[in-house]
Design a protein around this motif. Structure first.
Motif, PDB file in Angstrom:
ATOM      1  N   ALA A 419     -11.792 -11.670   7.470  1.00  0.00           N
ATOM      2  CA  ALA A 419     -10.442 -11.795   6.932  1.00  0.00           C
ATOM      3  C   ALA A 419     -10.298 -10.923   5.699  1.00  0.00           C
ATOM      4  O   ALA A 419     -11.113 -10.995   4.783  1.00  0.00           O
ATOM      5  CB  ALA A 419     -10.142 -13.248   6.567  1.00  0.00           C
ATOM      6  N   GLY A 420      -9.257 -10.100   5.681  1.00  0.00           N
ATOM      7  CA  GLY A 420      -9.019  -9.261   4.516  1.00  0.00           C
ATOM      8  C   GLY A 420      -8.427  -7.928   4.897  1.00  0.00           C
ATOM      9  O   GLY A 420      -7.901  -7.744   5.996  1.00  0.00           O
ATOM     10  N   GLY A 421      -8.522  -6.978   3.981  1.00  0.00           N
ATOM     11  CA  GLY A 421      -7.977  -5.659   4.228  1.00  0.00           C
ATOM     12  C   GLY A 421      -8.376  -4.691   3.135  1.00  0.00           C
ATOM     13  O   GLY A 421      -9.116  -5.029   2.210  1.00  0.00           O
ATOM     14  N   ALA A 422      -7.880  -3.471   3.269  1.00  0.00           N
ATOM     15  CA  ALA A 422      -8.119  -2.427   2.269  1.00  0.00           C
ATOM     16  C   ALA A 422      -6.876  -2.333   1.385  1.00  0.00           C
ATOM     17  O   ALA A 422      -5.755  -2.214   1.891  1.00  0.00           O
ATOM     18  CB  ALA A 422      -8.416  -1.100   2.956  1.00  0.00           C
ATOM     19  N   PHE A 423      -7.082  -2.346   0.062  1.00  0.00           N
ATOM     20  CA  PHE A 423      -6.003  -2.633  -0.880  1.00  0.00           C
ATOM     21  C   PHE A 423      -6.052  -1.656  -2.051  1.00  0.00           C
ATOM     22  O   PHE A 423      -6.679  -1.928  -3.069  1.00  0.00           O
ATOM     23  CB  PHE A 423      -6.163  -4.080  -1.355  1.00  0.00           C
ATOM     24  CG  PHE A 423      -5.013  -4.662  -2.130  1.00  0.00           C
ATOM     25  CD1 PHE A 423      -3.698  -4.430  -1.764  1.00  0.00           C
ATOM     26  CD2 PHE A 423      -5.269  -5.481  -3.221  1.00  0.00           C
ATOM     27  CE1 PHE A 423      -2.647  -5.007  -2.480  1.00  0.00           C
ATOM     28  CE2 PHE A 423      -4.234  -6.061  -3.939  1.00  0.00           C
ATOM     29  CZ  PHE A 423      -2.919  -5.825  -3.564  1.00  0.00           C
ATOM     30  N   GLY A 424      -5.356  -0.507  -1.907  1.00  0.00           N
ATOM     31  CA  GLY A 424      -5.286   0.460  -3.001  1.00  0.00           C
ATOM     32  C   GLY A 424      -6.638   1.083  -3.324  1.00  0.00           C
ATOM     33  O   GLY A 424      -7.588   0.937  -2.574  1.00  0.00           O
ATOM     34  N   PRO A 425      -6.709   1.776  -4.493  1.00  0.00           N
ATOM     35  CA  PRO A 425      -5.705   1.889  -5.561  1.00  0.00           C
ATOM     36  C   PRO A 425      -4.721   3.044  -5.408  1.00  0.00           C
ATOM     37  O   PRO A 425      -3.762   3.146  -6.159  1.00  0.00           O
ATOM     38  CB  PRO A 425      -6.565   2.112  -6.800  1.00  0.00           C
ATOM     39  CG  PRO A 425      -7.706   2.924  -6.288  1.00  0.00           C
ATOM     40  CD  PRO A 425      -7.983   2.390  -4.896  1.00  0.00           C
ATOM     41  N   ASN A 426      -4.968   3.950  -4.436  1.00  0.00           N
ATOM     42  CA  ASN A 426      -4.065   5.086  -4.304  1.00  0.00           C
ATOM     43  C   ASN A 426      -2.700   4.606  -3.812  1.00  0.00           C
ATOM     44  O   ASN A 426      -2.608   3.684  -3.010  1.00  0.00           O
ATOM     45  CB  ASN A 426      -4.634   6.114  -3.323  1.00  0.00           C
ATOM     46  CG  ASN A 426      -3.842   7.398  -3.319  1.00  0.00           C
ATOM     47  OD1 ASN A 426      -3.552   7.966  -4.365  1.00  0.00           O
ATOM     48  ND2 ASN A 426      -3.458   7.859  -2.141  1.00  0.00           N
ATOM     49  N   ASP A 427      -1.657   5.248  -4.302  1.00  0.00           N
ATOM     50  CA  ASP A 427      -0.298   4.861  -3.916  1.00  0.00           C
ATOM     51  C   ASP A 427       0.448   6.109  -3.455  1.00  0.00           C
ATOM     52  O   ASP A 427       0.778   6.976  -4.265  1.00  0.00           O
ATOM     53  CB  ASP A 427       0.432   4.212  -5.087  1.00  0.00           C
ATOM     54  CG  ASP A 427       1.695   3.498  -4.647  1.00  0.00           C
ATOM     55  OD1 ASP A 427       2.330   3.950  -3.678  1.00  0.00           O
ATOM     56  OD2 ASP A 427       2.052   2.474  -5.270  1.00  0.00           O
ATOM     57  N   PRO A 428       0.714   6.220  -2.150  1.00  0.00           N
ATOM     58  CA  PRO A 428       1.401   7.415  -1.636  1.00  0.00           C
ATOM     59  C   PRO A 428       2.775   7.644  -2.257  1.00  0.00           C
ATOM     60  O   PRO A 428       3.309   8.753  -2.185  1.00  0.00           O
ATOM     61  CB  PRO A 428       1.523   7.120  -0.135  1.00  0.00           C
ATOM     62  CG  PRO A 428       0.445   6.131   0.160  1.00  0.00           C
ATOM     63  CD  PRO A 428       0.344   5.286  -1.078  1.00  0.00           C
ATOM     64  N   HIS A 429       3.366   6.612  -2.841  1.00  0.00           N
ATOM     65  CA  HIS A 429       4.677   6.774  -3.473  1.00  0.00           C
ATOM     66  C   HIS A 429       4.593   7.520  -4.801  1.00  0.00           C
ATOM     67  O   HIS A 429       5.627   7.877  -5.374  1.00  0.00           O
ATOM     68  CB  HIS A 429       5.333   5.414  -3.705  1.00  0.00           C
ATOM     69  CG  HIS A 429       5.603   4.659  -2.440  1.00  0.00           C
ATOM     70  ND1 HIS A 429       6.455   5.119  -1.460  1.00  0.00           N
ATOM     71  CD2 HIS A 429       5.110   3.477  -1.980  1.00  0.00           C
ATOM     72  CE1 HIS A 429       6.504   4.253  -0.464  1.00  0.00           C
ATOM     73  NE2 HIS A 429       5.696   3.252  -0.750  1.00  0.00           N
ATOM     74  N   PHE A 430       3.379   7.739  -5.299  1.00  0.00           N
ATOM     75  CA  PHE A 430       3.186   8.441  -6.568  1.00  0.00           C
ATOM     76  C   PHE A 430       2.215   9.597  -6.335  1.00  0.00           C
ATOM     77  O   PHE A 430       1.030   9.512  -6.668  1.00  0.00           O
ATOM     78  CB  PHE A 430       2.645   7.482  -7.631  1.00  0.00           C
ATOM     79  CG  PHE A 430       3.580   6.350  -7.942  1.00  0.00           C
ATOM     80  CD1 PHE A 430       4.542   6.476  -8.931  1.00  0.00           C
ATOM     81  CD2 PHE A 430       3.514   5.169  -7.224  1.00  0.00           C
ATOM     82  CE1 PHE A 430       5.415   5.437  -9.211  1.00  0.00           C
ATOM     83  CE2 PHE A 430       4.390   4.121  -7.493  1.00  0.00           C
ATOM     84  CZ  PHE A 430       5.343   4.260  -8.485  1.00  0.00           C
ATOM     85  N   PRO A 431       2.691  10.683  -5.728  1.00  0.00           N
ATOM     86  CA  PRO A 431       1.806  11.798  -5.397  1.00  0.00           C
ATOM     87  C   PRO A 431       1.199  12.450  -6.625  1.00  0.00           C
ATOM     88  O   PRO A 431       1.801  12.476  -7.701  1.00  0.00           O
ATOM     89  CB  PRO A 431       2.722  12.769  -4.649  1.00  0.00           C
ATOM     90  CG  PRO A 431       4.103  12.423  -5.105  1.00  0.00           C
ATOM     91  CD  PRO A 431       4.089  10.945  -5.357  1.00  0.00           C
ATOM     92  N   MET A 432      -0.007  12.974  -6.437  1.00  0.00           N
ATOM     93  CA  MET A 432      -0.711  13.628  -7.539  1.00  0.00           C
ATOM     94  C   MET A 432      -0.285  15.092  -7.652  1.00  0.00           C
ATOM     95  O   MET A 432       0.146  15.693  -6.666  1.00  0.00           O
ATOM     96  CB  MET A 432      -2.222  13.521  -7.321  1.00  0.00           C
ATOM     97  CG  MET A 432      -2.740  12.106  -7.473  1.00  0.00           C
ATOM     98  SD  MET A 432      -4.534  11.967  -7.283  1.00  0.00           S
ATOM     99  CE  MET A 432      -4.700  12.099  -5.515  1.00  0.00           C
ATOM    100  N   PRO A 433      -0.391  15.684  -8.835  1.00  0.00           N
ATOM    101  CA  PRO A 433      -0.041  17.096  -8.999  1.00  0.00           C
ATOM    102  C   PRO A 433      -0.980  17.993  -8.205  1.00  0.00           C
ATOM    103  O   PRO A 433      -2.068  17.581  -7.791  1.00  0.00           O
ATOM    104  CB  PRO A 433      -0.180  17.327 -10.504  1.00  0.00           C
ATOM    105  CG  PRO A 433      -1.074  16.239 -10.991  1.00  0.00           C
ATOM    106  CD  PRO A 433      -0.842  15.061 -10.100  1.00  0.00           C
ATOM    107  N   TYR A 434      -0.571  19.236  -8.013  1.00  0.00           N
ATOM    108  CA  TYR A 434      -1.296  20.156  -7.133  1.00  0.00           C
ATOM    109  C   TYR A 434      -2.732  20.395  -7.575  1.00  0.00           C
ATOM    110  O   TYR A 434      -3.606  20.687  -6.759  1.00  0.00           O
ATOM    111  CB  TYR A 434      -0.545  21.492  -7.061  1.00  0.00           C
ATOM    112  CG  TYR A 434      -0.655  22.320  -8.324  1.00  0.00           C
ATOM    113  CD1 TYR A 434      -1.658  23.272  -8.478  1.00  0.00           C
ATOM    114  CD2 TYR A 434       0.241  22.150  -9.378  1.00  0.00           C
ATOM    115  CE1 TYR A 434      -1.773  24.027  -9.636  1.00  0.00           C
ATOM    116  CE2 TYR A 434       0.133  22.890 -10.535  1.00  0.00           C
ATOM    117  CZ  TYR A 434      -0.870  23.827 -10.663  1.00  0.00           C
ATOM    118  OH  TYR A 434      -0.986  24.561 -11.811  1.00  0.00           O
TER     119      TYR A 434
END
Length: 470
Positions: A419-434
């Protein structure tokens, strides 16, 4: 304590400990903890450097007040004992993929630049692993201040073999009771509740050495090759220029062809350019191969002709997962034979046996062989489960979003647990600079502000999980 009071307290805690968090990330990043089976020995089953990183993580856990344990160097864990032996757990890992080429910063020294941390393992997964330990430290401090234990035992599992075979977690499952609920901070928000099957294999050519003296490319099998090189019997001066290709003398009668692609994780190859495929095309276009080598290169064209498996006759999709992906990872020359690895992430609508049959038939037609190295079947967790919804709700509260759990092509530790899942920390809604690389890429990095928010989300999520009935 009410939700808002809890969140305010957690926010202040994160601000107070943040510089210590960064120092501990630095201490782990400084260790080149790449699997080294050639130097493995009892107590160091994946090599000395991975063991050093595991030991450092356990030292951090112990210093933070957790009860830390080294399990024969295979894996570690650190506990805050609760009223019940049932566990709420996190699991991160301290091993890394090789650094590869193309870095603008020292991969083993954390660089702080414009609010970002840069270094191999900062995002995958040493930084998030340190976050999990500091999330636990919040509760260590809370128990010490109030004298009230948590309802469940909080366990931080520290993996050490995630990037290759996950033998660490397989051993753990065989030897320990499963947590009631677990998340791994080794992926994207909001939450991953299912993962495609994972399939890797090696294609071996017949014995060839007519024109191609050496062919080497890629760093790991689960990433698109960003760099590759081949040494051929030819004059460099006679070879034409080509986009993303450099040609240089490599000794009398020899030329080195170097390709510069765009790397990516095997599960998300969109937008990548495989450097091995660039060299395959260059060699064929310029007749730089003997007859036996040509057969292998023609098969390679099928491997690199698509990333959805269509050129290998294995394209597939279904209603739970995104379409199948398949990439060529590494190529090596061993005793006059070329060895090409492939990595496929497949949905439930196709099986590993079908993949083996289709790719194996193409290999046979080109006088090559296929060996299956790894197969992990797809898994899927009910996104309506109370624990899953608790995590997603917490993420949405912190971001003002209304996102839902989803499935991916990557493989994380979560697939091994009940029971569970993979949880962040990356957030696709906040893309990183080039200039900031992704996991497995040069200049791997992550934003400190996003790390801080993730740590707050983890602490509040654990507090809420502790209130559920398991």
């Amino acid at each position: 304590m009410g939700d808002e009071e809890l969140k305010q307290e957690v926010h202040q805690y994160v601000e107070d400990v943040w510089e210590d968090v960064v120092k501990d990330i630095e201490s782990l990043v400084a260790i080149r903890s790449v699997e080294d089976m050639g130097n493995a020995r009892p107590g160091m089953p994946y090599g000395p450097a991975p063991y050093e990183a595991l030991s450092e993580a356990l030292r951090i856990a112990s210093r933070l007040g957790l009860d830390a344990h080294d399990c024969e160097g295979r894996i570690g864990y650190a506990d805050l004992e609760g009223d019940s032996p049932k566990q709420i757990a996190t699991i991160g890992h301290t091993d890394i993929v090789p650094e590869g080429t193309g870095w603008h910063y020292d991969p083993f020294k954390v660089t702080r630049k414009d609010g970002f941390l840069i270094g191999r393992g900062v995002l995958d997964d040493k930084g998030p692993t340190v976050l999990s330990l500091y999330a636990a430290k919040y509760f260590v401090d809370k128990v010490a201040a109030t004298g009230r234990r948590l309802p469940y035992t909080l366990r931080c599992i520290l993996g050490n073999n995630e990037e290759t075979d996950m033998r660490d977690v397989e051993w753990y499952i065989e030897n320990f009771e499963q947590p009631e609920f677990l998340f791994t901070p080794d992926a994207d928000f909001p939450l991953i509740c299912g993962e495609k099957g994972g399939y890797s294999a090696t294609i071996r050519s017949g014995r060839v050495s007519d024109v191609i003296v050496d062919f080497d490319g890629g760093t790991v099998g689960n990433a698109v090759a960003g760099e590759a090189a081949a040494v051929v019997r030819a004059s460099a001066a006679s070879l034409p220029a080509a986009e993303r290709i450099d040609v240089e003398e490599a000794g009398e009668g020899l030329a080195r062809i170097v390709a510069h692609g765009i790397g990516a994780h095997a599960s998300t190859p969109e937008g990548s350019i495989n450097a091995i495929g660039l060299i395959v095309d260059y060699l064929l276009q310029n007749g730089l191969c003997g007859e036996g080598e040509r057969e292998f290169l023609e098969l390679e064209r099928l491997v690199f002709g698509s990333t959805d498996g269509s050129t290998l006759n294995i394209a597939a999709t279904d209603d739970l997962f995104d379409p199948l992906t398949c990439i060529g990872g590494t190529i090596r020359t061993k005793d006059g034979v070329f060895e090409q690895t492939i990595d496929s992430r497949y949905p439930k609508s196709i099986t590993s046996d079908k993949i083996t049959a289709e790719v194996g038939a193409l290999c046979e037609a080109h006088h090559c062989s296929l060996t299956v190295d790894l197969d992990m079947v797809p898994f899927y967790t009910d996104p309506a489960a109370e624990g899953i919804q608790t995590l997603v709700r917490t993420y949405n509260e912190y971001t003002g979003r209304n996102d839902q759990p989803y499935t991916i092509g990557g493989g994380t530790y979560a697939r091994h647990f009940k029971a569970g899942g993979a949880f962040g920390p990356n957030d696709p809604h906040f893309p990183m600079p080039y200039w900031v690389g992704a996991e497995h890429s040069a200049d791997e990095g992550f934003e400190e502000a996003q790390f801080k928010r993730a740590l707050e989300i983890y602490i509040v999520s654990i507090a809420r999980l502790m209130e559920l009935e398991f």
